[in-house]
Design an enzyme around this catalytic site. Structure first.
Site, PDB file in Angstrom:
ATOM      1  N   ASP A  75       0.823  -1.215   0.000  1.00 41.39           N
ATOM      2  CA  ASP A  75       0.000   0.000   0.000  1.00 41.39           C
ATOM      3  C   ASP A  75       0.847   1.251   0.000  1.00 41.39           C
ATOM      4  O   ASP A  75       2.000   1.232   0.386  1.00 41.39           O
ATOM      5  CB  ASP A  75      -0.786   0.061   1.322  1.00 41.39           C
ATOM      6  CG  ASP A  75      -2.111  -0.636   1.227  1.00 41.39           C
ATOM      7  OD1 ASP A  75      -2.449  -1.105   0.135  1.00 41.39           O
ATOM      8  OD2 ASP A  75      -2.800  -0.693   2.261  1.00 41.39           O
ATOM      9  N   LYS A  85      -3.535   2.741  -3.563  1.00 48.17           N
ATOM     10  CA  LYS A  85      -4.675   3.446  -4.147  1.00 48.17           C
ATOM     11  C   LYS A  85      -4.617   4.889  -3.706  1.00 48.17           C
ATOM     12  O   LYS A  85      -4.349   5.176  -2.552  1.00 48.17           O
ATOM     13  CB  LYS A  85      -5.991   2.832  -3.655  1.00 48.17           C
ATOM     14  CG  LYS A  85      -6.351   1.577  -4.394  1.00 48.17           C
ATOM     15  CD  LYS A  85      -7.658   1.020  -3.883  1.00 48.17           C
ATOM     16  CE  LYS A  85      -7.505   0.492  -2.468  1.00 48.17           C
ATOM     17  NZ  LYS A  85      -8.778   0.013  -1.922  1.00 48.17           N
ATOM     18  N   MET A 122      -9.661   8.088   8.198  1.00 54.12           N
ATOM     19  CA  MET A 122     -10.024   8.575   6.857  1.00 54.12           C
ATOM     20  C   MET A 122     -10.973   9.769   6.933  1.00 54.12           C
ATOM     21  O   MET A 122     -11.864   9.900   6.086  1.00 54.12           O
ATOM     22  CB  MET A 122     -10.680   7.448   6.033  1.00 54.12           C
ATOM     23  CG  MET A 122      -9.771   6.269   5.830  1.00 54.12           C
ATOM     24  SD  MET A 122     -10.584   4.927   4.946  1.00 54.12           S
ATOM     25  CE  MET A 122     -11.541   4.175   6.243  1.00 54.12           C
TER      26      MET A 122
HETATM   27  N1  SAH Z   1      -5.741  -0.632   8.189  1.00 52.70           N
HETATM   28  C1  SAH Z   1      -5.309   0.669   8.580  1.00 52.70           C
HETATM   29  C2  SAH Z   1      -6.315   1.730   8.220  1.00 52.70           C
HETATM   30  C3  SAH Z   1      -6.507   1.895   6.740  1.00 52.70           C
HETATM   31  S1  SAH Z   1      -7.587   3.189   6.318  1.00 52.70           S
HETATM   32  C4  SAH Z   1      -5.011   0.678  10.071  1.00 52.70           C
HETATM   33  O1  SAH Z   1      -5.333  -0.269  10.771  1.00 52.70           O
HETATM   34  O2  SAH Z   1      -4.380   1.626  10.542  1.00 52.70           O
HETATM   35  C5  SAH Z   1      -6.461   4.555   6.114  1.00 52.70           C
HETATM   36  C6  SAH Z   1      -6.594   5.517   7.262  1.00 52.70           C
HETATM   37  O3  SAH Z   1      -5.852   5.060   8.366  1.00 52.70           O
HETATM   38  C7  SAH Z   1      -6.064   6.903   6.993  1.00 52.70           C
HETATM   39  O4  SAH Z   1      -6.987   7.703   6.300  1.00 52.70           O
HETATM   40  C8  SAH Z   1      -5.829   7.410   8.387  1.00 52.70           C
HETATM   41  O5  SAH Z   1      -7.037   7.832   8.991  1.00 52.70           O
HETATM   42  C9  SAH Z   1      -5.395   6.163   9.100  1.00 52.70           C
HETATM   43  N2  SAH Z   1      -3.921   6.058   9.190  1.00 52.70           N
HETATM   44  C10 SAH Z   1      -3.133   5.110   8.666  1.00 52.70           C
HETATM   45  N3  SAH Z   1      -1.849   5.310   9.025  1.00 52.70           N
HETATM   46  C11 SAH Z   1      -1.842   6.400   9.810  1.00 52.70           C
HETATM   47  C12 SAH Z   1      -0.820   7.106  10.511  1.00 52.70           C
HETATM   48  N4  SAH Z   1       0.466   6.717  10.486  1.00 52.70           N
HETATM   49  N5  SAH Z   1      -1.178   8.187  11.227  1.00 52.70           N
HETATM   50  C13 SAH Z   1      -2.452   8.594  11.288  1.00 52.70           C
HETATM   51  N6  SAH Z   1      -3.449   7.966  10.642  1.00 52.70           N
HETATM   52  C14 SAH Z   1      -3.153   6.875   9.920  1.00 52.70           C
END
Ligand code: SAH
Length: 495
Positions: free
Chosen positions: A35, A56, A170
Site C-alpha cells: 500500500d 490506491k 479517513m
Molecule cells: N488498516 C489501517 C487503516 C486503513 S484506512 C489501520 O489499521 O491503521 C487509512 C486511514 O488510516 C487513513 O486515512 C488514516 O485515517 C489512518 N492512518 C493510517 N496510518 C496512519 C498514521 N500513520 N497516522 C495517522 N493515521 C493513519
C-alpha cells in the site's frame, strides 16, 4: 505446488512496529503487493521479492481493488509466496476483509498476520490512551469517509456522540461534517479533541483543541491525510504526560536532508517537542561520477581516506559497488572518520575506521592526524577526501599545513529542496519556538527559503554556528558534543 497469500499488517508507519511474524513472512516472500502507507524500509525486509505497488489514491476505488485481487490470486496460483502488506492492521478498514473473502472464494490459501492499527497506535503515539479508568471504559472506531454510494449515513451519530472515546479514520476531507454531526447528535462542543497526522512517522504532527475548534485548528496547521481524529476526555491525559518532558509543548523546526531528519525528530519528540520536519536541503549525485570513480580505482595509491560525513561514505561506497568492486579496495589504506555516525556508516560496509577524533568536528579530525613522520613515503602521506561540492576547504588546508598531501573529490552535492518551501512557510506562520541546524548548508538554505529563523536557534557545532552568524543569524545554543543527542541537550538547556 500452490502458493499462499499472507495478509500482513505493516503497522502505522514506524518500521519497528511490524510484528515478528510479519517480518518473517516478508523475508520469504516472492511477491510483495504493498500500500501507499507502508514504510519503504519494510520492503527491504524482502530483498529478493518482486515489489508491486498497489497503492490506491484516495477516491480511486473499485477498479484499483479488482486489480489488487487479480495480482494476489494470479501469483498465488503460480505457486508464489505472496505478501499483501497493508497499513496498520489488515482487518481495520482498508478492505482487508474483502480481500480475504475473495481469496477464500478463489480457493487460494491465505493467512492473516495482524498488525498495529493506527486507530489505537495513532493516539498512543501522541500520549492519548483509548481507555482510562477515570475517563473512558469503552471506545468507538469509525470511518470518516463513508461510501459515497450510500444514501443515508451508515454511522450511528447518537452512539458516536455518546461514546466516551470516538476515533475516526479517513476523516480529514470531511472533518467539518464529522464535527457538525457529532455536535448535532449532542456531543459537548468543549469535549477535548486531537488529530494525529502521520503517527509514528518522522513527520508525525499532533494538534489538540476542543471538538468545536478542531476543524479550524487543523485547517490552519495544514494537517492532512493520513491522520486520525480522536474525541474524548482521554485527550487531556496527553497534556499531563507532556508536562514532565523538557521540551513539552515546544514547536521545533528541523532542517535536515530528507533521509537524515528522522532520528533528530525522534529525539526531539522523546523530549516532548513537536518536531516539524522540513528538509531545506537534499543530497544529489554530482554532475558526473567520473572523478569519484577514478578515485575509487586509485584508492591503493593513497595512505589514507578521510570521511567527513555519512553522505560521503554512502556515495563512495555506492561507487565502489557500482564499479564492480568491493571492500577490498580499502585493503591497503587507512580510514579516518569525523565522528560516530560516520564510523557507523563505515562499519555497515564492513570497514572499521582507524582514526576517530575525540570531538566530532573536521578541525578535531585534522588535529588528530598530527604531522606525518619524516620517513613516510609519498603514498603514505596522501589523503583522499571525498566531500560535498563546494564544501569549505579548511579541513584539507589544515592537513596540508601539517605536511599531508590532500586530494579532494566531489562525492555528492547538497542543493536546496524546493518541495518543502510552502509547507515550511505555513508551519512558520503558525508559530515556531525553536529552529535547529545541523550544518552550515542547512542554515544557508533556511535563510534563502524562509528568511531569518524565529525563536531559539540551536546549532550542531561551532562551524554551523559560524556559518549562521555570517548570515546574520543569532545562535542561542551550540551543541557541546557534535551529535544529535548533544544538539537536543543544547536546545533543552536554551529554552
Ligand atoms: N488498516 C489501517 C487503516 C486503513 S484506512 C489501520 O489499521 O491503521 C487509512 C486511514 O488510516 C487513513 O486515512 C488514516 O485515517 C489512518 N492512518 C493510517 N496510518 C496512519 C498514521 N500513520 N497516522 C495517522 N493515521 C493513519
Amino acid at each position: 505446488m500452490s502458493g499462499i497469500v499472507y495478509l500482513v499488517g505493516a503497522g502505522p508507519g514506524d518500521p519497528g512496529l511490524i510484528t515478528r511474524r510479519g517480518a518473517e513472512v516478508l523475508q520469504r516472500a516472492d511477491v510483495v503487493a504493498y500500500d501507499r502507507l507502508v514504510h519503504p524500509d519494510l520492503l527491504r525486509l524482502a530483498p529478493g521479492a518482486e515489489l508491486v505497488d498497489v497503492g490506491k489514491q484516495p477516491g480511486q476505488s473499485t477498479a484499483g481493488q479488482a486489480r489488487i485481487n487479480d495480482v494476489l490470486i494470479e501469483h498465488a496460483r503460480a505457486g508464489k509466496v505472496v505478501v499483501r502488506l497493508k497499513g496498520g492492521d489488515p482487518f481495520v478498514f482498508g478492505r482487508g476483509g474483502e480481500e480475504a473473502e475473495l481469496l477464500a472464494e478463489a480457493g487460494v490459501a491465505f493467512e492473516i498476520v495482524p498488525g498495529v492499527t493506527s486507530a489505537i497506535a495513532g493516539p498512543a503515539a501522541a500520549g492519548i490512551p483509548l481507555t482510562h479508568r477515570d475517563h473512558a471504559s469503552w471506545a468507538a472506531i469509525a470511518t470518516g469517509h463513508e461510501d459515497p454510494t450510500k444514501g443515508s449515513s451508515a454511522l450511528d451519530w447518537q452512539a458516536l456522540a455518546r461514546a466516551p472515546t470516538a476515533v475516526f479514520l479517513m476523516g480529514m476531507e470531511r472533518l467539518p461534517e464529522i464535527v457538525a454531526s457529532l455536535l448535532a447528535a449532542g456531543q459537548r462542543p468543549d469535549r477535548p479533541a486531537a488529530v494525529i497526522e502521520r503517527a509514528t512517522w518522522p513527520q508525525q504532527r499532533v494538534v489538540r483543541s476542543t471538538l468545536e475548534k478542531i476543524a479550524d485548528v487543523v485547517r490552519r496547521a495544514g494537517v492532512s491525510s493520513p491522520a486520525v481524529l480522536i474525541v474524548g476526555d482521554v485527550v487531556s491525559v496527553a497534556e499531563r504526560l507532556e508536562r514532565t518532558k523538557p521540551l513539552a509543548g515546544k514547536r521545533v523546526f528541523v532542517t535536515r536532508t530528507r533521509t537524515q531528519a528522522g532520528r533528530l525528530s525522534t529525539l526531539l519528540r522523546e523530549a516532548g517537542a513537536e518536531a516539524l520536519e522540513f528538509p531545506a536541503i537534499k543530497i544529489v549525485p554530482p554532475s558526473s561520477w567520473g572523478e569519484l570513480d577514478r578515485a575509487v580505482a586509485e584508492l591503493h595509491r593513497f595512505g589514507w581516506i578521510a570521511f567527513t560525513s555519512t553522505n560521503a561514505v554512502d556515495s563512495f561506497w555506492s561507487r565502489v559497488l557500482a564499479t564492480g568492486r568491493d571492500a577490498r579496495v580499502f585493503a591497503d589504506v587507512r580510514v579516518a572518520s569525523v565522528g560516530s555516525a560516520t564510523a557507523e556508516a563505515l562499519r555497515a560496509c564492513g570497514i572499521v575506521p582507524d582514526l576517530i577524533p575525540p570531538t566530532f568536528t573536521s578541525e578535531a579530525l585534522a588535529e588528530a592526524f598530527g604531522a606525518p613522520r619524516s620517513h613516510m613515503s609519498g603514498r603514505a602521506v596522501s589523503v583522499l577526501v571525498p566531500r560535498a561540492a563546494g564544501a569549505p576547504d579548511d579541513f584539507p588546508k589544515t592537513l596540508e599545513a601539517k605536511g599531508w598531501r590532500c586530494r579532494e573529490v566531489t562525492a555528492y552535492e547538497t542543493v536546496t529542496d524546493a518541495d518543502s518551501v510552502d509547507a515550511g512557510r505555513a508551519a512558520l506562520d503558525a508559530g515556531v519556538d525553536a529552529v535547529v541546524f545541523t550544518s552550515g548548508s542547512t542554515v544557508r538554505s533556511f535563510v534563502e527559503l524562509w528568511g531569518k529563523p524565529p525563536g531559539v536557534v540551536a546549532a550542531m557545532g561551532p562551524r554551523t554556528a559560524a556559518a549562521a552568524e555570517e548570515l546574520g543569524v543569532r545562535v542561542d545554543a551550540v551543541a557541546a558534543t557534535q551529535t544529535l543527542e548533544g544538539l537536543v541537550a543544547a536546545l533543552v538547556a536554551a529554552v
